[in-house]
Design a protein around this motif. Structure first.
Motif, short mmCIF file in Angstrom:
data_model
loop_
_atom_site.label_atom_id
_atom_site.label_comp_id
_atom_site.label_asym_id
_atom_site.label_seq_id
_atom_site.Cartn_x
_atom_site.Cartn_y
_atom_site.Cartn_z
N VAL A 357 0.88 -1.14 -0.03
CA VAL A 357 0.02 -0.01 0.05
C VAL A 357 1.04 1.19 -0.06
N TYR A 381 -7.90 -1.25 0.43
CA TYR A 381 -7.05 -1.33 1.82
C TYR A 381 -7.73 -0.11 2.94
N ASP A 385 -9.96 -2.35 4.71
CA ASP A 385 -9.29 -2.86 5.96
C ASP A 385 -9.21 -1.86 6.88
N MET A 431 -4.57 -7.94 -0.12
CA MET A 431 -3.25 -7.09 -0.07
C MET A 431 -2.15 -8.07 -0.38
#
Ligand SMILES: Cc1cc2nc3c(=O)[nH]c(=O)nc-3n(C[C@H](O)[C@H](O)[C@H](O)COP(=O)(O)OP(=O)(O)OC[C@H]3O[C@@H](n4cnc5c(N)ncnc54)[C@H](O)[C@@H]3O)c2cc1C
Length: 522
Positions: A357, A381, A385, A431
């Motif tokens: 990321v 993300y 997340d 990821m």
């Protein structure tokens, strides 16, 4: 001839001469003079802040965006001068400035393209209240009248949209063709200033900004550079392999890079398809596998349909584009950054501790551009997340992306957040799975995160917290919640169980399981 023979062309994201219906519209009015104006939004140079929860607000421009815009405006001004015209660039509220200019120069009317974004639509409504405003379709493959359905019947999925369009327009030739640039334009009004004026001059400070060479492609604003890129890309080795290469992360030619020029209107999508069609006709002479090259290059057309889809979606939705949840429901409200303090700030600067990321976010900041693959990952993300309101991510992209356009950016974010059309729960990217698939040796992450170069090539570079937990890393310090000596976080902001299977070779079974004990869940 009287002074009332002046018309005002109000440019927005249409900074080109070629295939720009605004010039045709202006010439149809037969004015003696033409005043061509571009207005920088009031927010252009403001400090970057967070987006307001439900109202569209234009974000300040990063220096990278300012420079690309400056180059594009200067290039257009030079082009207009060769046609006997010029360009006036101001900063402020277009809703006030345009009527004021029209009054000062006794303009008979104002010509502008039909706006897609909410802010631009509101400005146009305000201008129309005090001036004669002629709106022209520009910047898309199809005009609203060319759609094989009404805007209210816009299909719920991209696939259905594409099917309907391909049925109505079975090949590129059936679609509306581009129009040539004008040969000359009416003269400039005698009293009107030219060039960059007033506070818009602050744009000049962006001239020194340089794109990071690790991006492998430095964008140059303006129509000539856009047309040069188009010709460069339409070759068997680039366009002829587009579908195969388009998901890569780095390199100058794995994707077209047309987006930045399309966003400011330095390039028209109709011109792209027109040139693509000519290129495809010559493929049998250019390469040994023309059918394969045709298929690969045809995917450029399909991607341009995505752009088209998001534009019509945005036009149809209006302000609802900026709602946190799905239009008409309250079910998907986000608690902005409630779960993890500083999550947004660390994501923005590429310090989440998840190299996959962070590499993307650093590349974005250093170049103003990011591959589609990385955009999807960093967005997923942040939303899925870290649990941050997707609009915070969209606003950051708006600030940073050279190719920002309201429909493509906010549309893609809505799509990934599951609040747009075709909502699906499975748009949650893993990821580590993505990292293993697209960067198994970690070369891409070390390119942007040199702090990780001491780790051996492989998945350890994607999960340094594991490597650091069982290796004595020279210079590692700061404890579990701190950073290494190099400054990189020792712990990711958030660990997800689903990553573990993709890290089997980083987590020797004899070492205590990485998800237990030492690390707190975010
Ligand atoms: C979260 C997120 C935000 C995005 N924000 C923007 C944005 O602000 N502006 C923008 O132009 N694109 C945006 N995209 C779409 C896409 O990532 C870029 O268009 C593409 O990466 C630009 O590089 P390229 O020109 O080399 O694309 P190529 O792969 O060469 O595609 C050719 C053209 O097709 C269009 N296109 C391709 N993919 C998409 C897509 N998913 N949505 C809409 N158009 C597409 C673009 O005009 C692009 O230039 C975003 C995607 C995501 C996931």
């Amino acid at each position: 001839m009287t002074s009332t023979d002046t018309w005002l062309v109000w440019l927005d994201d249409d900074l080109r001469l070629d295939d720009n219906p605004l010039w045709q519209a202006a010439l149809e009015e037969h004015p003696a003079h033409l005043l061509v104006v571009y207005i920088l939004p009031e927010t252009t140079f403001q400090p970057v802040g967070s987006v307001s929860p439900d109202v569209a607000r234009l974000q300040p421009l990063s220096v990278a965006r300012q420079r690309f815009l400056l180059e594009s405006l200067e290039s257009l001004q030079a082009g207009l001068q060769t046609l006997g015209s010029d360009l006036l660039i101001l900063q402020g509220d277009a809703a006030h400035l345009i009527p004021e200019l029209a009054r000062q120069h006794a303009c008979r009317g104002v010509i502008a393209r039909c706006a897609t974004g909410l802010v631009e639509q509101r400005q146009q409504q305000a201008v129309a209240a005090s001036c004669r405003l002629r709106q022209v379709n520009s910047g898309l493959l199809l005009d609203e009248d060319d759609l094989p359905f009404t805007l209210n019947e816009l299909p719920e999925t991209f696939s259905a949209f594409r099917r309907k369009l391909e049925k109505a327009y079975p090949d590129i030739q059936a679609m509306p063709a581009p129009v040539a640039a004008p040969c000359a334009l009416p003269s400039w009004p005698a009293q009107a200033p030219r060039g960059v004026q007033g506070s818009a001059r602050r744009l000049n400070a962006a001239r020194d900004w340089q794109s990071d060479p690790r991006g492998e492609h430095a964008f140059l604003g303006g129509e000539p550079a856009a047309l040069q890129r188009l010709e460069h890309y339409l070759s068997p080795e680039h366009a002829g392999q587009y579908k195969t290469t388009r998901n890569r992360l780095s390199g100058a030619d794995f994707s077209t890079r047309f987006s930045a020029w399309l966003a400011l209107g330095c390039l028209s999508p109709r011109r792209i398809l027109d040139r693509l069609h000519t290129f495809q006709k010559t493929l049998p002479e250019l390469c040994e596998t023309p059918q394969a090259a045709f298929k690969d290059s045809d995917w450029i057309r399909v991607e341009l349909l995505w752009r088209e889809y998001f534009h019509w979606d945005t036009r149809q939705l209006g302000r609802q584009v900026f709602l946190a949840g799905r239009p008409g429901t309250d079910s998907l409200r986000h608690e902005a950054c409630a779960a993890i303090p500083d999550a947004l700030a660390r994501w923005q600067v590429g310090m989440t501790g998840v190299p996959w990321v962070d590499a993307g976010m650093r590349e974005l900041a250093a170049t103003g551009w990011l591959s589609n693959r990385m955009r999807q990952n960093v967005a997923s993300y942040l939303i899925k997340d870290l649990g941050v309101d997707w609009r915070q991510g969209a606003a950051w992209f708006e600030h940073q992306l050279l190719d920002h356009d309201v429909a493509s950016n906010w549309g893609n974010w809505r799509y990934l957040a599951g609040v747009g059309r075709d909502p699906r729960a499975d748009r949650h990217f893993n990821m580590m799975k993505q990292a293993r698939q697209h960067d198994p040796l970690g070369h891409h992450v070390t390119r942007w995160i040199p702090e990780l170069e001491t780790l051996p090539a492989g998945m350890q570079r994607h999960a340094p917290w594991i490597a650091w937990s069982f290796r004595v890393t020279p210079g590692a310090s700061g404890g579990i919640n701190g950073t290494t000596q190099s400054g990189y976080p020792r712990q990711p902001l958030h660990l997800v169980d689903a990553w573990q299977p993709h890290l089997s070779d980083v987590t020797p079974t004899r070492v205590k399981p990485w998800l237990s004990g030492s690390f707190e869940r975010g």
